[in-house]
Write an enzyme that holds these catalytic residues in place. Sequence first.
Site, short mmCIF file in Angstrom:
data_model
loop_
_atom_site.label_atom_id
_atom_site.label_comp_id
_atom_site.label_asym_id
_atom_site.label_seq_id
_atom_site.Cartn_x
_atom_site.Cartn_y
_atom_site.Cartn_z
N ASN A 1 20.65 45.51 38.01
CA ASN A 1 20.99 46.66 38.86
C ASN A 1 22.22 46.27 39.68
O ASN A 1 22.11 45.50 40.63
CB ASN A 1 19.79 46.98 39.78
CG ASN A 1 20.12 48.04 40.81
OD1 ASN A 1 21.13 48.72 40.72
ND2 ASN A 1 19.24 48.19 41.79
N TRP A 2 23.35 46.81 39.30
CA TRP A 2 24.59 46.43 39.98
C TRP A 2 24.77 47.14 41.32
O TRP A 2 25.72 46.89 42.05
CB TRP A 2 25.80 46.73 39.08
CG TRP A 2 25.93 45.80 37.91
CD1 TRP A 2 25.05 44.82 37.53
CD2 TRP A 2 27.00 45.77 36.95
NE1 TRP A 2 25.51 44.20 36.39
CE2 TRP A 2 26.70 44.74 36.02
CE3 TRP A 2 28.17 46.49 36.78
CZ2 TRP A 2 27.54 44.43 34.94
CZ3 TRP A 2 29.01 46.20 35.72
CH2 TRP A 2 28.69 45.17 34.81
N LYS A 3 23.92 48.07 41.62
CA LYS A 3 23.99 48.84 42.88
C LYS A 3 25.41 49.38 43.09
O LYS A 3 26.09 49.70 42.12
CB LYS A 3 23.54 47.98 44.06
CG LYS A 3 22.20 47.29 43.81
CD LYS A 3 21.60 46.73 45.06
CE LYS A 3 20.37 45.92 44.71
NZ LYS A 3 19.56 45.59 45.85
N HIS B 1 14.21 53.71 43.21
CA HIS B 1 14.50 52.42 43.84
C HIS B 1 14.24 52.54 45.35
O HIS B 1 14.52 53.57 45.96
CB HIS B 1 15.95 52.02 43.57
CG HIS B 1 16.23 50.59 43.92
ND1 HIS B 1 16.43 50.19 45.21
CD2 HIS B 1 16.31 49.48 43.15
CE1 HIS B 1 16.64 48.86 45.22
NE2 HIS B 1 16.57 48.42 43.98
N GLU C 1 15.79 51.51 47.80
CA GLU C 1 16.97 51.85 48.62
C GLU C 1 17.17 53.36 48.63
O GLU C 1 17.60 53.93 49.64
CB GLU C 1 18.21 51.11 48.09
CG GLU C 1 18.14 49.63 48.44
CD GLU C 1 18.89 48.70 47.50
OE1 GLU C 1 19.66 49.18 46.66
OE2 GLU C 1 18.68 47.48 47.62
N GLU D 1 8.70 46.13 42.84
CA GLU D 1 9.73 45.55 43.70
C GLU D 1 9.29 45.60 45.15
O GLU D 1 9.52 46.61 45.84
CB GLU D 1 11.04 46.32 43.54
CG GLU D 1 11.63 46.28 42.16
CD GLU D 1 13.14 46.42 42.22
OE1 GLU D 1 13.82 45.53 41.73
OE2 GLU D 1 13.62 47.41 42.80
N GLY E 1 16.88 41.60 47.99
CA GLY E 1 18.10 41.19 48.66
C GLY E 1 17.89 40.28 49.86
O GLY E 1 18.79 40.09 50.67
N SER F 1 14.91 39.38 44.67
CA SER F 1 15.50 38.05 44.80
C SER F 1 15.20 37.14 43.59
O SER F 1 14.92 35.95 43.78
CB SER F 1 15.06 37.40 46.11
OG SER F 1 15.50 38.18 47.21
N GLY G 1 18.98 42.40 41.09
CA GLY G 1 20.12 42.93 41.81
C GLY G 1 21.22 41.90 41.91
O GLY G 1 22.02 41.72 40.99
N GLY G 2 21.26 41.17 43.02
CA GLY G 2 22.35 40.23 43.30
C GLY G 2 22.72 39.30 42.15
O GLY G 2 23.91 39.17 41.81
C1 PEP Z 1 17.08 45.31 43.13
O1 PEP Z 1 18.11 45.81 43.51
O2 PEP Z 1 16.30 46.00 42.46
C2 PEP Z 1 16.79 43.92 43.46
C3 PEP Z 1 15.65 43.42 43.07
O3 PEP Z 1 17.75 43.23 44.16
P1 PEP Z 1 17.80 41.64 44.40
O4 PEP Z 1 17.57 40.99 43.07
O5 PEP Z 1 19.17 41.39 44.92
O6 PEP Z 1 16.72 41.31 45.36
#
Ligand code: PEP
Length: 256
Positions: free
Chosen positions: A9-11, A95, A97, A167, A173, A213, A234-235
Site C-alpha cells: 500500500n503506497w498510500k 483502510h 486511515e 490491521e 506506521g 509495521s 505500507g512503509g
Molecule cells: C498500511 O498502510 O496498511 C500499513 C500496514 O502500513 P505500515 O506497514 O507502514 O504500518
Amino acid sequence: MRKSFIAGNWKLNKKVSEAVEVSKAIKEGVINLSGADICICPTFTVLKSVYEIIKDSNIALGAQNIWYENQGAYTGEIGASSLLDVGCKYVIIGHSERRKYLNESDETIAHKTLSSLESGLIPIVCIGETLEERESGKAQKIIETQFSGACKNLPADKFSKVVIAYEPVWAIGTGKTATPEIAEEMHKFIRQLIKNRYNKELADNCRILYGGSVTPANIENLMKEPDIDGALVGGASLVPESFIELVKKSQNKQTQ
Ligand code: PEP
C-alpha cells in the site's frame, strides 16, 4: 489451499517518475518468484503508468479506494470500471486511515465491497481495532462489528473472492508490530467469524493478511503462524529492496 500474498500500500506517495522507477525495480527483483501472489497499490494518478511496467509480470495492480457507483454525479470519486480500465485487479477497502480521516462507515465499506465484487475487482477489506479498544478489552467485538458490517448483504459466492487484512490501528506506521501470537489469535478469530457467517470451506480458503509495521525483519515469524497468509505492507513497500525481501520471505507457504 491458500497461497501467500504480499500487497504493498503506497498510500499518498510517489509521483509518476518515482512510481515507474520503483515498480521497475520490484519487477526485476521478483521476476522468478512464484510462491506468493504480489500486488502493489499506488495512488490513482500513477496507476496507468505502473500498469504499463508490470502488465506482463507476476505483479498485480491494486487501487487504494473505490466508489460504489461506476459513473454519475460523484465528484472526486473513482468507480470500478475506471479501475479495471487501467489494469487493476485488487482494491483496498476500509483502510483505517480512511475510516479515521474520511469517516468511512461500515455501511459505506459494505457498499464498496459489494460493488467491487460485482464488477470483478478483488477487495482487500481492512479491519482493525485502535489501541484504546484493545486496552479496554474490545478488540474482538470491534473486529466482529467491522467484519459483519463489511459483509452485510454479501452472499457466500461473492465472499469467496474477498481478501481480509487484519490491521490493528496501533501497529500501522508506528513500528509496533503485533506479536505473532496476538496477530494469530486475531486471524484465528476472524476465520471463526467467516465460518460462523458462511461455512468452513470459505473460512479455510479465505486469505487473511496481517498489516501493521511489517518489515523484512519480522515477516518470517508472522508467516510461521498458521492463520497468517501474507501481509498488507505500507512503509516497507515503498522501498524496492524491502518489498522484494518480504516477497522472498513469504514464498511457498501453503496453508490448510
Ligand atoms: C498500511 O498502510 O496498511 C500499513 C500496514 O502500513 P505500515 O506497514 O507502514 O504500518
